[in-house]
Design an enzyme around this catalytic site. Sequence first.
Site, short mmCIF file in Angstrom:
data_model
loop_
_atom_site.label_atom_id
_atom_site.label_comp_id
_atom_site.label_asym_id
_atom_site.label_seq_id
_atom_site.Cartn_x
_atom_site.Cartn_y
_atom_site.Cartn_z
N ASN A 69 -6.63 -7.32 2.28
CA ASN A 69 -7.37 -7.13 3.53
C ASN A 69 -7.85 -8.49 4.04
O ASN A 69 -7.77 -8.79 5.24
CB ASN A 69 -8.61 -6.24 3.34
N GLU A 126 -1.28 4.45 -0.28
CA GLU A 126 -1.21 4.05 1.13
C GLU A 126 0.21 4.24 1.69
O GLU A 126 1.19 4.25 0.91
CB GLU A 126 -1.69 2.59 1.29
N ARG A 129 -12.54 4.58 2.26
CA ARG A 129 -11.51 3.61 1.90
C ARG A 129 -12.00 2.83 0.68
O ARG A 129 -13.20 2.79 0.41
CB ARG A 129 -11.25 2.63 3.05
N HIS A 130 -11.09 2.21 -0.05
CA HIS A 130 -11.44 1.31 -1.14
C HIS A 130 -12.30 0.16 -0.58
O HIS A 130 -12.28 -0.11 0.63
CB HIS A 130 -10.16 0.75 -1.76
N HIS A 148 -6.98 5.21 1.30
CA HIS A 148 -6.52 4.11 2.16
C HIS A 148 -6.55 4.56 3.64
O HIS A 148 -6.59 5.75 3.93
CB HIS A 148 -5.09 3.73 1.78
N ARG A 203 -6.73 -1.09 -6.01
CA ARG A 203 -7.93 -1.29 -5.19
C ARG A 203 -8.80 -0.02 -5.12
O ARG A 203 -10.01 -0.10 -4.95
CB ARG A 203 -7.57 -1.82 -3.79
O1 F6P Z 1 -4.40 -3.00 6.42
C1 F6P Z 1 -4.81 -2.09 5.48
C2 F6P Z 1 -3.82 -0.94 5.41
O2 F6P Z 1 -4.29 -0.01 4.48
C3 F6P Z 1 -2.38 -1.38 5.08
O3 F6P Z 1 -2.12 -1.46 3.70
C4 F6P Z 1 -1.59 -0.30 5.77
O4 F6P Z 1 -0.23 -0.66 5.97
C5 F6P Z 1 -2.38 -0.14 7.05
O5 F6P Z 1 -3.73 -0.32 6.70
C6 F6P Z 1 -2.21 1.19 7.72
O6 F6P Z 1 -2.81 1.14 8.98
P1 F6P Z 1 -1.88 1.00 10.29
O7 F6P Z 1 -1.08 2.28 10.29
O8 F6P Z 1 -2.87 0.90 11.42
O9 F6P Z 1 -1.00 -0.21 10.16
#
Ligand code: F6P
Length: 227
Positions: A39, A105, A32-33, A171, A84
């Site tokens: 975050n 992402e 991941r970044h 991501h 990022r």
């Molecule tokens: O929180 C970091 C992130 O990369 C968000 O930008 C993204 O919506 C999420 O994680 C994805 O993870 P989850 O599917 O568990 O919400």
Amino acid sequence: MQINNISGYLPGRIVFFLVNCHLTPRPILLTRHGESLDNVRGRIGGDSSLSEAGEVYSRKLASFVEKRLKSERTASIWTSTLQRTILTAYPIIGFPKIQWRALDEINAGVCDGMTYDEVKKNKPEEYESRRKDKLRYRYPRGESYLDVIQRLEPVIIELERQRAPVVVIAHQAVLRSLYAYFADKPLEEVPKIEIPLHTIIEIKMGVTGVEEKRYKLMDAVNPTAEV
Ligand code: F6P
């Protein structure tokens, strides 16, 4: 490879996949970044830059990559188009960098920029639907995990085609999907796979199958809560 009498969409796709695969042993490094400002604020989506801890990670990653790949003749660094990941790759020098929109992402649609608590409070039906079926749930005007998995197909074919190491800086949702492919995880498990910040997952592809190693370069200061 000999190919005869192939007709139809799916057999055609299978042949396309097979002629692009090969067995040269080479590592794929997934990370991941570095921690982003979103975050830290607990906000999903967005296109924020790195926190101080995220910048420290980008430098640690660069020296790890330099040491790990110094004996390789070539390698490449793949990022998404979001800043990022591009900023995390920035300190890595000496390797070509490629940006893929397909590595962006998961698109959180109308929930982009919200915290999980805000989604729960302001969009309780969306929160509940996602909680019940995170794999198939599609954010309004956004994507589901199944959508992400589908858009990653060209990235997977390109990874299968590479003969040299690749570092993929992407991501959480995207890496869960890529990792599940290489580690052969069932579809239903994809949205729950642990992909912590500031950790490199090395996947070694070779004739005997796939091996995995994890390197935690530093602690994630603000681990993001999951739905
Ligand atoms: O929180 C970091 C992130 O990369 C968000 O930008 C993204 O919506 C999420 O994680 C994805 O993870 P989850 O599917 O568990 O919400």
